[in-house]
Enzyme design. Structure first.
Site, PDB file in Angstrom:
ATOM      1  N   VAL A  58       0.924  -1.102  -0.117  1.00 46.88           N
ATOM      2  CA  VAL A  58      -0.102  -0.165  -0.081  1.00 46.88           C
ATOM      3  C   VAL A  58       0.901   1.115   0.056  1.00 46.88           C
ATOM      4  O   VAL A  58       0.546   2.304  -0.635  1.00 46.88           O
ATOM      5  CB  VAL A  58      -0.937  -0.094   1.201  1.00 46.88           C
ATOM      6  CG1 VAL A  58      -1.787   1.383   1.394  1.00 46.88           C
ATOM      7  CG2 VAL A  58      -1.887  -1.280   1.246  1.00 46.88           C
ATOM      8  N   CYS A  59       2.006   1.183   0.836  1.00 46.88           N
ATOM      9  CA  CYS A  59       2.868   2.553   0.879  1.00 46.88           C
ATOM     10  C   CYS A  59       3.401   3.000  -0.503  1.00 46.88           C
ATOM     11  O   CYS A  59       3.180   4.398  -0.560  1.00 46.88           O
ATOM     12  CB  CYS A  59       3.986   2.139   1.636  1.00 46.88           C
ATOM     13  SG  CYS A  59       3.896   1.324   3.204  1.00 46.88           S
ATOM     14  N   PRO A  60       3.585   2.342  -1.139  1.00 44.57           N
ATOM     15  CA  PRO A  60       4.008   3.219  -2.664  1.00 44.57           C
ATOM     16  C   PRO A  60       2.811   3.931  -3.347  1.00 44.57           C
ATOM     17  O   PRO A  60       3.203   4.978  -3.790  1.00 44.57           O
ATOM     18  CB  PRO A  60       4.711   2.096  -3.698  1.00 44.57           C
ATOM     19  CG  PRO A  60       4.241   0.857  -2.971  1.00 44.57           C
ATOM     20  CD  PRO A  60       4.066   0.983  -1.584  1.00 44.57           C
ATOM     21  N   GLU A  81       0.687   5.357  -1.704  1.00 45.40           N
ATOM     22  CA  GLU A  81       0.466   6.594  -0.975  1.00 45.40           C
ATOM     23  C   GLU A  81       1.514   7.692  -1.108  1.00 45.40           C
ATOM     24  O   GLU A  81       1.063   8.696  -1.279  1.00 45.40           O
ATOM     25  CB  GLU A  81       0.188   6.367   0.673  1.00 45.40           C
ATOM     26  CG  GLU A  81      -0.764   5.299   0.869  1.00 45.40           C
ATOM     27  CD  GLU A  81      -0.857   5.226   2.603  1.00 45.40           C
ATOM     28  OE1 GLU A  81      -1.988   5.451   2.967  1.00 45.40           O
ATOM     29  OE2 GLU A  81       0.098   4.949   3.088  1.00 45.40           O
ATOM     30  N   LEU A  82       2.639   7.177  -1.288  1.00 47.15           N
ATOM     31  CA  LEU A  82       3.837   8.221  -1.319  1.00 47.15           C
ATOM     32  C   LEU A  82       3.692   8.859  -2.926  1.00 47.15           C
ATOM     33  O   LEU A  82       4.011   9.958  -3.090  1.00 47.15           O
ATOM     34  CB  LEU A  82       5.112   7.431  -1.065  1.00 47.15           C
ATOM     35  CG  LEU A  82       5.554   7.419   0.078  1.00 47.15           C
ATOM     36  CD1 LEU A  82       4.997   6.512   1.032  1.00 47.15           C
ATOM     37  CD2 LEU A  82       7.066   7.196   0.442  1.00 47.15           C
TER      38      LEU A  82
END
Length: 201
Positions: free
Chosen positions: A50-52, A54-55
């Site tokens: 999920v993190c990439p 969001e970034l």
């Protein structure tokens, strides 16, 4: 501490990768953001799932934050070297590319603990987002569990709401968006607003 709204944001100094790709060993939050509204967002780990998304979403909207004079700072427990490697990994290969904002290395977990967003079992940060005003006071926070990606457009809406309130002194009712009417924080003000707009809520 839990809820930081209404309190001074915790200060910190840590290694970081700046938006221009420069690696620094002593990025100081208070110094870098003095007199500027700031969004600080925490995420669990580099090179995850999920993190990439969001970034990259923050990077795609960075011009909108800059137009509003807002600094954006991302924080995870990864090292600045890992941040740098992730920035240098192509998006097609699970990287984030050359994002234009600072990524802070919280390797000792001191920052996520100060903001009270550390997962009690996983040892990583929840998806915490904090809007901090130009005086260093937290005005908005939201914390998502690990599987739930955040809405970056909602943070821009909150920046607009805060700046509207600071400029006009009026408060922002439910669902307020830039260009909408505000409300006087008085019984007369709420009556006037509701008589005109209750059907749109």
């Amino acid at each position: 501490m839990g809820v930081l709204v209404g309190r001074k944001a915790p200060d910190f100094t840590a290694a970081a990768v700046l938006g221009n790709g420069e690696i620094v060993e002593d990025f100081n939050f208070a110094e870098a953001t003095k007199g500027k509204p700031t969004v600080v967002f925490f995420y669990p780990l580099d090179f995850t799932f999920v993190c990439p998304s969001e970034l990259i979403a923050f990077d795609h909207r960075l011009d909108e934050f800059k137009k509003r004079g807002v600094e954006v700072i991302g924080v995870s427990i990864d090292s600045h070297f890992t941040h740098n490697a992730w920035r240098n990994t192509d998006i097609k290969n699970g990287g984030i590319g050359q994002v234009g904002y600072t990524l802070v290395a919280d390797v000792k977990h001191e920052i996520c603990q100060a903001f009270d967003v550390e997962h009690p079992e996983a040892g990583v940060a929840f998806r915490g987002s904090f809007l901090i005003d130009k005086d260093g006071v937290v005005r908005h926070q939201v914390v998502n569990d690990l599987p739930l990606g955040r809405n970056v457009d909602e943070m821009i809406r909150m920046v607009d709401a805060l700046q509207f309130h600071e400029e006009h002194g009026e408060v922002c009712p439910a669902g307020w968006n830039k260009g909408d009417k505000g409300m006087d924080a008085t019984p007369e003000g709420v009556a006037k607003y509701l008589s005109e707009s209750a059907d749109k809520l």
